[in-house]
Write a protein that holds these residues in place. Structure first.
Motif, PDB file in Angstrom:
ATOM      1  N   ALA A 385       0.804  -1.143   0.038  1.00 53.29           N
ATOM      2  CA  ALA A 385       0.040   0.170   0.083  1.00 53.29           C
ATOM      3  C   ALA A 385       1.051   1.219   0.024  1.00 53.29           C
ATOM      4  N   ASP A 386       0.279   2.332  -0.612  1.00 52.89           N
ATOM      5  CA  ASP A 386       1.094   3.629  -0.537  1.00 52.89           C
ATOM      6  C   ASP A 386       2.542   3.554  -1.338  1.00 52.89           C
ATOM      7  N   THR A 387       2.668   2.775  -2.358  1.00 51.61           N
ATOM      8  CA  THR A 387       3.673   2.723  -3.103  1.00 51.61           C
ATOM      9  C   THR A 387       3.797   3.510  -4.533  1.00 51.61           C
ATOM     10  N   THR A 388       4.890   3.296  -5.055  1.00 56.93           N
ATOM     11  CA  THR A 388       4.993   4.135  -6.379  1.00 56.93           C
ATOM     12  C   THR A 388       5.289   2.971  -7.306  1.00 56.93           C
ATOM     13  N   TYR A 389       5.244   3.381  -8.777  1.00 55.74           N
ATOM     14  CA  TYR A 389       5.559   2.670  -9.725  1.00 55.74           C
ATOM     15  C   TYR A 389       7.088   2.061  -9.404  1.00 55.74           C
ATOM     16  N   SER A 390       7.913   2.541  -9.472  1.00 58.79           N
ATOM     17  CA  SER A 390       9.129   2.328  -9.007  1.00 58.79           C
ATOM     18  C   SER A 390       9.302   1.134  -7.661  1.00 58.79           C
ATOM     19  N   GLY A 391       8.502   1.546  -6.814  1.00 61.99           N
ATOM     20  CA  GLY A 391       8.566   0.580  -5.593  1.00 61.99           C
ATOM     21  C   GLY A 391       8.049  -0.628  -6.162  1.00 61.99           C
ATOM     22  N   MET A 392       7.159  -0.753  -7.187  1.00 58.03           N
ATOM     23  CA  MET A 392       6.358  -2.015  -7.462  1.00 58.03           C
ATOM     24  C   MET A 392       7.562  -3.034  -8.056  1.00 58.03           C
ATOM     25  N   GLY A 393       8.302  -2.554  -8.847  1.00 60.47           N
ATOM     26  CA  GLY A 393       9.499  -3.398  -9.421  1.00 60.47           C
ATOM     27  C   GLY A 393      10.385  -3.654  -8.599  1.00 60.47           C
ATOM     28  N   SER A 394      10.927  -2.752  -7.820  1.00 58.26           N
ATOM     29  CA  SER A 394      11.788  -3.209  -6.474  1.00 58.26           C
ATOM     30  C   SER A 394      11.366  -4.131  -5.717  1.00 58.26           C
ATOM     31  N   ALA A 395      10.241  -4.007  -5.450  1.00 59.94           N
ATOM     32  CA  ALA A 395       9.508  -4.843  -4.463  1.00 59.94           C
ATOM     33  C   ALA A 395       9.704  -6.288  -4.865  1.00 59.94           C
ATOM     34  N   ILE A 396       9.349  -6.361  -6.406  1.00 57.83           N
ATOM     35  CA  ILE A 396       9.091  -7.751  -6.758  1.00 57.83           C
ATOM     36  C   ILE A 396      10.395  -8.484  -6.718  1.00 57.83           C
ATOM     37  N   THR A 397      11.422  -7.753  -7.359  1.00 56.93           N
ATOM     38  CA  THR A 397      12.768  -8.345  -7.476  1.00 56.93           C
ATOM     39  C   THR A 397      13.482  -8.498  -5.980  1.00 56.93           C
ATOM     40  N   GLY A 398      13.161  -7.507  -4.953  1.00 60.26           N
ATOM     41  CA  GLY A 398      13.683  -7.484  -3.711  1.00 60.26           C
ATOM     42  C   GLY A 398      12.966  -8.950  -3.124  1.00 60.26           C
ATOM     43  N   THR A 399      11.734  -9.166  -3.315  1.00 62.29           N
ATOM     44  CA  THR A 399      11.337 -10.475  -2.702  1.00 62.29           C
ATOM     45  C   THR A 399      11.831 -11.669  -3.179  1.00 62.29           C
ATOM     46  N   TRP A 400      12.053 -11.863  -4.402  1.00 59.44           N
ATOM     47  CA  TRP A 400      12.787 -12.975  -4.974  1.00 59.44           C
ATOM     48  C   TRP A 400      14.430 -12.923  -4.523  1.00 59.44           C
ATOM     49  N   MET A 401      15.020 -11.942  -4.344  1.00 61.19           N
ATOM     50  CA  MET A 401      16.279 -12.079  -3.787  1.00 61.19           C
ATOM     51  C   MET A 401      16.432 -12.486  -2.584  1.00 61.19           C
ATOM     52  N   ALA A 402      15.473 -12.232  -1.710  1.00 54.51           N
ATOM     53  CA  ALA A 402      15.336 -12.589  -0.280  1.00 54.51           C
ATOM     54  C   ALA A 402      14.998 -14.146  -0.291  1.00 54.51           C
ATOM     55  N   ALA A 403      13.938 -14.489  -1.011  1.00 52.33           N
ATOM     56  CA  ALA A 403      13.687 -15.961  -1.228  1.00 52.33           C
ATOM     57  C   ALA A 403      14.959 -16.749  -1.327  1.00 52.33           C
ATOM     58  N   ALA A 404      15.559 -16.290  -2.635  1.00 54.94           N
ATOM     59  CA  ALA A 404      16.948 -17.106  -2.940  1.00 54.94           C
ATOM     60  C   ALA A 404      17.819 -17.198  -1.521  1.00 54.94           C
ATOM     61  N   LYS A 405      18.047 -15.999  -1.001  1.00 56.80           N
ATOM     62  CA  LYS A 405      18.943 -16.003   0.386  1.00 56.80           C
ATOM     63  C   LYS A 405      18.320 -17.196   1.436  1.00 56.80           C
ATOM     64  N   THR A 406      17.100 -17.149   1.567  1.00 54.87           N
ATOM     65  CA  THR A 406      16.542 -18.043   2.332  1.00 54.87           C
ATOM     66  C   THR A 406      16.890 -19.432   1.860  1.00 54.87           C
ATOM     67  N   ALA A 407      16.552 -19.885   0.784  1.00 51.76           N
ATOM     68  CA  ALA A 407      16.675 -21.339   0.147  1.00 51.76           C
ATOM     69  C   ALA A 407      18.170 -21.509   0.094  1.00 51.76           C
ATOM     70  N   ASN A 408      19.277 -20.619   0.056  1.00 47.56           N
ATOM     71  CA  ASN A 408      20.661 -20.988  -0.027  1.00 47.56           C
ATOM     72  C   ASN A 408      20.986 -21.415   1.487  1.00 47.56           C
ATOM     73  N   ALA A 409      20.271 -20.473   2.360  1.00 49.88           N
ATOM     74  CA  ALA A 409      20.566 -20.517   3.819  1.00 49.88           C
ATOM     75  C   ALA A 409      20.270 -22.062   4.296  1.00 49.88           C
ATOM     76  N   THR A 410      18.854 -22.379   4.052  1.00 54.65           N
ATOM     77  CA  THR A 410      18.383 -23.648   4.292  1.00 54.65           C
ATOM     78  C   THR A 410      19.046 -24.890   3.731  1.00 54.65           C
ATOM     79  N   ARG A 411      19.520 -24.734   2.421  1.00 58.34           N
ATOM     80  CA  ARG A 411      20.183 -25.675   1.844  1.00 58.34           C
ATOM     81  C   ARG A 411      21.694 -25.863   2.723  1.00 58.34           C
ATOM     82  N   ASP A 412      22.214 -24.739   3.341  1.00 55.77           N
ATOM     83  CA  ASP A 412      23.544 -25.094   3.635  1.00 55.77           C
ATOM     84  C   ASP A 412      23.511 -25.530   5.241  1.00 55.77           C
ATOM     85  N   SER A 413      22.429 -25.277   5.775  1.00 56.90           N
ATOM     86  CA  SER A 413      22.095 -25.806   6.984  1.00 56.90           C
ATOM     87  C   SER A 413      21.697 -27.109   6.777  1.00 56.90           C
TER      88      SER A 413
END
Length: 469
Positions: A385-413
């Motif tokens: 909520a209360d975002t901009t067009y720029s914020g939409m694209g950044s949120a999408i890629t940021g979400t998947w960057m965080a998901a990849a880090k979570t996946a890597n951490a789980t794999r390593d553990s």
């Protein structure tokens, strides 16, 4: 003790040494085989020194083995999840540097602002059109890549099901062999070691629970109790959405039984609760329903630029351009972008081919729309909520960057835990070269003692024979 009793005892000792030397030799020869357990033999003799029975045994810790299988399954699942999240990162270009989706979005928005400072500049108009084309192409490229990723996961699932079926058949064949090898001790143990290796390999694909039958067979079930190998092996199939178990003419989906392992992770990534009846909300797990979430998020991003204004929000980009006026001759009146979703969004062909110019009266409106906060973004797996067009694209890629880090951490553990427990299991049940060498030295001493008894007995027989003569 009589002379014959001494001979019988010595003979029995030599037989025992012979049997144990063979076992120790086999242990040493196969010490580097990760599936080899330490084999031992114990012999029982009667009062006369005759061998009554020989008991062959494998050093197996069943409780620890079950833990190894569980962690192997978790490791197999996290490995495949991390691999596909890496591929997703490569697709979005989030692995290294600035994601292209963000980069093209920023350049598109910068080109609009540049044009607003010099609306008549043909070069600025051309740069905006090219920037818009690159941005829309990137949305389409990523969308097509998501569909290819979906196909790759489906193909991987189908191949994995085939591998599981092959493993189940091999384990069942060994079960059948074990019944006939029950009285052959060492041979049965060697086959059982091979079966343990196959079960560990099966564990990488799915969680399993084992039950040893009295006849030497090993029954295998899923953790939820679904039989995989018992009287006969199960036969699994994949229809593109469900992994099914076929019994006779009855086909039943077993997706809910596959929660860990490679198959479990592949199913979770392709899972789509929006297609069920009734539909379910997207999972909060960042590595579950990956394809569904990506499709939804990319569609919503495309609609944000091509769709109408949402109630209570600033004018959308499409409305900001379309509603501006008047339009001069040769200017594109409406539809800066065409299309309605992630596959069809594109810069208007007339603008791209320079058959029409950007509407001058719309330039300031486009700048206002691009900068305006207060927009909402509602897609599977991502709501803002209360975002901009720029914020939409950044949120999408940021979400998947965080998901990849979570996946890597789980794999390593999981990988570290599985490796640690496997090493512990092998240290307790595997072959220790130093111990086997020490055992050989003890057997050598026993052999020498038994041989000495026989030499003495032989000398005594020779003496008796000489007296008789």
């Amino acid at each position: 003790m009589s002379l014959f009793a001494a001979l019988n005892s010595a003979t029995a000792g030599l037989r025992t040494v012979q049997a144990n030397v063979k076992l120790v030799s086999d242990n040493i020869a196969q010490a580097n085989d990760p599936n080899r357990t330490r084999h031992t033999a114990q012999q029982s003799v009667d009062a006369s020194g005759q061998v009554i029975s020989t008991t062959y045994r494998r050093e197996v810790d069943k409780a620890l083995m079950a833990q190894v299988q569980d962690l192997t399954s978790r490791d197999g699942g996290s490995q495949v999840t991390a691999t596909y999240m890496q591929q997703l990162g490569d697709l979005l270009r989030t692995t290294n540097g600035t994601p292209l989706l963000n980069d093209y979005s920023d350049k598109f928005q910068a080109a609009i602002k540049t044009l607003s400072t010099s609306p008549e500049d043909q070069t600025a108009q051309y740069q905006l059109v090219q920037a818009a084309d690159n941005f829309s192409r990137e949305i389409r490229r990523v969308s097509e890549g998501v569909e290819q990723l979906d196909r790759d996961i489906a193909t991987d699932t189908e191949k994995s099901v085939g591998t599981v079926n092959d493993l189940l058949k091999q384990i069942n064949q060994i079960n059948n062999d074990m019944v006939s090898l029950q009285g052959q001790g060492s041979a049965a143990n060697a086959v059982a070691d091979k079966r343990d290796g196959l079960i560990r390999e099966l564990s990488t694909y799915m969680g399993v629970r084992t039950v040893e039958r009295p006849d030497g067979r090993m029954a295998i079930f899923t953790p939820s109790g679904l039989a995989l190998v018992d009287a006969q092996p199960a036969n699994l199939s994949y229809d593109g959405g469900n992994i099914n178990l076929q019994v006779g003419n009855q086909v039943t989906s077993i997706n809910n039984h596959l929660t860990t392992g490679k198959l479990g992770s592949l199913l979770q990534m392709r899972k789509d609760g929006s297609t069920t009846e009734p539909p379910t909300a997207a999972s909060g797990d960042p590595t579950t329903e990956v394809i569904r979430k990506l499709r939804s998020q990319l569609d919503e991003l495309a609609k944000a630029f091509t769709g109408a204004t949402k109630p209570g929000e600033p004018a959308s980009f499409a409305d900001a351009y379309d509603n501006a006026g008047p339009a001069a001759d040769g200017e594109q009146v409406t539809q800066f972008f065409t299309g309605t979703d992630r596959f069809t969004i594109a810069i208007n062909p007339k603008l791209l081919d320079n058959k029409a110019k950007i509407k001058q009266t719309a330039i300031d409106e486009m700048v206002t729309a691009i900068n305006a906060p207060g927009r909402s973004f509602s897609a599977d797996g991502l709501k803002m909520a209360d975002t901009t067009y720029s914020g939409m694209g950044s949120a999408i890629t940021g979400t998947w960057m965080a998901a990849a880090k979570t996946a890597n951490a789980t794999r390593d553990s999981n990988q570290a835990s599985a490796q640690l427990l496997t090493e512990r299991y092998q240290s307790q049940t595997g072959v220790n070269i130093d111990e086997e060498i020490a055992q050989l030295q003890q057997l050598q001493t026993s052999y020498q003692a038994s041989a000495r008894v026989m030499q003495v007995a032989n000398a005594m027989f020779d003496a008796l024979e000489a007296v008789v003569r």
